[in-house]
Design a protein around this motif. Structure first.
Motif, PDB file in Angstrom:
ATOM      1  N   ASP A  83      79.933  24.509   0.658  1.00  0.00           N
ATOM      2  CA  ASP A  83      78.723  25.317   0.586  1.00  0.00           C
ATOM      3  C   ASP A  83      77.625  24.369   0.098  1.00  0.00           C
TER       4      ASP A  83
ATOM      5  N   HIS B 216      80.498  29.601   4.040  1.00  0.00           N
ATOM      6  CA  HIS B 216      79.961  30.859   4.565  1.00  0.00           C
ATOM      7  C   HIS B 216      78.838  30.585   5.551  1.00  0.00           C
TER       8      HIS B 216
ATOM      9  N   ASP C 113      71.437  26.451   1.715  1.00  0.00           N
ATOM     10  CA  ASP C 113      72.492  27.407   1.364  1.00  0.00           C
ATOM     11  C   ASP C 113      72.497  28.544   2.364  1.00  0.00           C
ATOM     12  N   PRO C 114      73.432  28.533   3.306  1.00  0.00           N
ATOM     13  CA  PRO C 114      74.643  27.747   3.437  1.00  0.00           C
ATOM     14  C   PRO C 114      74.622  26.745   4.587  1.00  0.00           C
TER      15      PRO C 114
ATOM     16  N   GLU D  31      79.200  35.972   1.876  1.00  0.00           N
ATOM     17  CA  GLU D  31      79.414  35.246   0.622  1.00  0.00           C
ATOM     18  C   GLU D  31      78.340  35.603  -0.389  1.00  0.00           C
ATOM     19  N   GLU D  32      77.095  35.708   0.105  1.00  0.00           N
ATOM     20  CA  GLU D  32      75.969  35.923  -0.806  1.00  0.00           C
ATOM     21  C   GLU D  32      76.093  37.244  -1.554  1.00  0.00           C
TER      22      GLU D  32
HETATM   23 ZN   LIG Z   1      76.111  29.471  -0.462  1.00  0.00          ZN
END
Ligand SMILES: [Zn+2]
Length: 703
Positions: A413, A337, A347-348, A384-385
């Motif tokens: 990820d 993502h 992240d990410p 995604e989060e």
């Molecule tokens: Zn992530």
């Protein structure tokens, strides 16, 4: 005898061999793949990706999308932006008020530090839990440890009632959405989730900005969507969230949580925790704050106020392909993502950097004539989060095609948070990961990562096992796919063999404002050597999957793991009071026979020349699909895979045989018997398919 020594023609030949570029000489693509990824290139990419906080659906998010698109174009690929319209909340008001015994209005914003300009950002979302409903809650507080079912069980034994209370849970052990669901089920009216210093703060090491761990006011943002029921857009379960898709009413969306929830720092949590009454907590509930924890309730009273701006908003995936020369319809998807809660260096963006660098690598080879047999798809997911939105909607849009044609999904990820390689995968792809690690070196000491990872996993053993580099069997331990990243829809919904991997490390700033370039360049990977190594791993994995004559899927390992899990589950039947005539003997025997067949199959590298590879590949690729069932898992029809799923009460961690486990826990013996029969039938089909494959090879003259 006349020698060629001194002969000018001889030296001319030697000279010409030396100067002919490698690709023309031997088409040694693997060596080239290992050479292209560079730390400087990764550093520059990560710097650009982390310039601003970039939450899904925002303008800043779209700028990241454009950057990714431009880079892919510069590599010579033709990226497309694929948009979906999803139900997406942004925070309007989040307030924590402590009314008794002190008065305090928070939450306290995250602290800025002079050496890190990013930590002063004003355009970052405050700490909030995405998909918390709007609402207010007030009252006394009960501390519920990690907020798992067993923690509430302990409270019951201690005589502490949480009904009508606000519960205070610490982050860790299970997915935060599980904490919200369990709090709701136990009758709490509000939930506060805080980061205890014992879990990712000063009890682990130095705190930011002196070290990599979470400082006093660092807060972990994050979604509490009930992804273990179904991930993706809450309003379009099972179908892609296109403009014309039919949407359900938010009140009907089962993956939306029910009680107002707010994440806080330990700096704020201590104002509540130190005023709790009630009994002392069990010893393992004690966290890292400097006083003895009590369960509550007690003097502390608080109120939570959450107000969200809920709207249907666009999100944008970026997709680019290197078309396959022989099997253009067979896809190997490599993705991560691009949306982040803050700057998202780890992240990410570390993973996004790795996927971009892998795309740059393979695209550079294409310019030299590289044509993979199968199509390689690079995917950059949005949202995604919030709940794996971009990947889930895309998989739902292409479900039938992917079920038929996708060879594998490779997820990266959190590509780099340190130096420790780790992976989770379908059992069928674990041997491939080990093979790749034999080919890529650890930047720290120049030794193959295979050796490093084995040493880390086997600290007490001194001698490397003699077979380690022979590819004969699996020597490394990798986890199972649960949930928590974008492989979920591929594996659990579409049955695409998947793996997820990256370098882990002392990552204490997860989803905080400090997950930024300063953190990465001081603590995570200052020289970007591990980003480059991870890009080599990613590119090589994509290449092997896309180019192998026979798809590298290890049937024997699948059988071995299902056997092990069945034996383990059988042992719990007694404790759970399952009637004695009910057992997993049939499944265990099927797995044993399946393992025998798979072993008899042997390696698939020395197949007779006239054997049709397409048929062999088709049969291998069917194995994972045999475990899908259209009816889905009990209580959650979106989850089609019958052998693995995220645990209902773990959320991240995987559960093997989830349907059997479900009815065992509910003590529903009739349904348990039917479930055992269904799973056994699926395993028997895998056994049959493996047998057919062995017979085919035998009749073609192998062995
Ligand atoms: Zn992530």
């Amino acid at each position: 005898m006349k020698t060629l020594r001194g002969d000018r023609r001889f030296w001319g030949m030697v000279f010409s061999v030396l100067v002919i570029p490698l690709p023309l000489l031997a088409q040694d693509w693997e060596s080239q793949i290992l050479q292209v990824p560079q730390p400087d290139s990764c550093r520059a990419t990560l710097f650009r990706l982390t310039e601003e906080p970039h939450v899904a659906g925002t303008e800043e998010g779209y700028r990241v999308v454009q950057y990714i698109q431009n880079r892919l174009q510069a590599f010579g690929l033709q990226p497309e932006i694929v948009a979906y319209d999803v139900y997406l909340p942004y925070p309007r008001t989040v307030r924590l008020t402590v009314t008794r015994p002190d008065s305090f209005v928070g939450p306290t914003p995250e602290t800025g530090f002079p050496m890190d300009k990013d930590s002063y950002a004003s355009n970052v979302f405050p700490g909030f839990n995405a998909y918390s409903p709007d609402g207010e809650a007030q009252g006394q507080v009960v501390y519920v440890n990690y907020g798992r079912p067993e923690d509430y069980e302990t409270l019951r034994r201690l005589g502490v009632d949480v009904r009508g209370k606000i519960v205070l849970a610490r982050y860790g052990k299970v997915f935060r959405g599980v904490k919200a669901k369990v709090a709701e089920e136990n009758g709490a009216v509000g939930l506060l989730i805080y980061s205890d210093p014992a879990d990712d703060g000063y009890m682990k090491g130095d705190i930011y900005p002196d070290g990599p761990y979470r400082p006093e006011f660092g807060v972990q943002r994050g979604s509490i969507q009930y992804m273990f029921l179904y991930p993706g857009d809450p309003l379009t379960p099972g179908v892609a969230a296109t403009g014309e898709a039919k949407r359900i009413d938010p009140a009907e969306a089962e993956n939306l949580p029910a009680i107002p929830t707010l994440p806080i720092s330990y700096g704020d949590a201590r104002r509540i925790l130190q005023h709790l009454g009630g009994p002392n907590v069990p010893q393992h509930w004690q966290g890292g704050l400097p006083f003895a924890y009590h369960t509550g309730p007690g003097a502390a009273e608080v109120s939570i106020e959450v107000k969200m701006d809920y709207q249907i908003r666009p999100i944008w995936n970026v997709i680019a392909k290197i078309p396959g020369s022989q099997y253009p319809d067979q896809w190997v998807v490599v993705g991560n993502h691009h949306d982040a809660w803050t700057y998202g260096a780890v992240d990410p963006s570390s993973g996004t950097t790795v996927v971009l660098e892998a795309a740059r690598t393979l695209a550079a080879l294409v310019k030299q004539g590289y044509r993979p047999r199968r199509t390689i798809v690079f995917a950059f997911w949005d949202g995604e989060e919030y709940g794996l939105l971009g990947s889930t909607e895309w998989v739902e849009a292409h479900r039938d095609f992917l079920r038929k044609n996708a060879v594998a999904y490779v997820n990266i990820d959190v590509g780099v948070a340190g130096k420790n390689f780790g992976a989770s995968a379908t059992p069928g792809l674990k041997l491939l990961i080990q093979d790749i690690l034999a080919r890529v070196n650890d930047p720290k000491n120049g030794r193959p990562l295979l050796e490093q990872v084995w040493r880390t996993q086997n600290k007490k053993k001194k001698q490397l096992p003699p077979g380690l580099f022979t590819r004969d069997s699996l020597y490394l331990r990798f986890g199972h796919l649960g949930s928590g990243s974008d492989y979920t829809a591929f594996f659990d919904h579409a049955g695409v063999p998947s793996l997820s991997m990256g370098f882990g490390g002392p990552y204490g700033v997860y989803h905080a404002i400090y997950d930024n370039f300063y953190w990465m360049s001081h603590f995570g990977d200052p020289e970007f050597l591990y980003h480059a190594a991870m890009a080599r791993i990613a590119a090589l994995t994509a290449h092997r999957l896309a180019n192998a004559e026979i798809v590298p899927f290890d049937i024997a390992q699948y059988a071995r793991e299902m056997l092990k899990h069945a034996e383990k589950l059988q042992k719990t039947f007694g404790e759970e009071g399952v009637p004695e005539d009910m057992h997993l003997g049939g499944i265990i025997e099927t797995c044993r026979n399946w393992l025998d067949e798979a072993r008899a199959l042997g390696g698939l590298s020395d197949l007779p020349a006239d054997l049709n590879r397409d048929i062999v590949n088709e049969m291998i690729m069917e194995i994972e699909r045999l475990f899908l069932s259209e009816r889905g898992l009990p209580g959650r029809p979106w989850y089609k895979h019958q052998l693995f799923a995220p645990g209902l009460y773990t959320g991240y961690a995987a559960r093997a045989y989830p349907g059997i486990f479900y009815f065992m826990k509910r003590k529903d013996w009739d349904k348990l018997a039917a479930e055992i029969a269904l799973v056994q039938e699926r395993l028997a089909r895998a056994l049959q398919k493996t047998r057919e494959l062995r017979e085919l090879l035998q009749s073609a003259g192998k062995n």
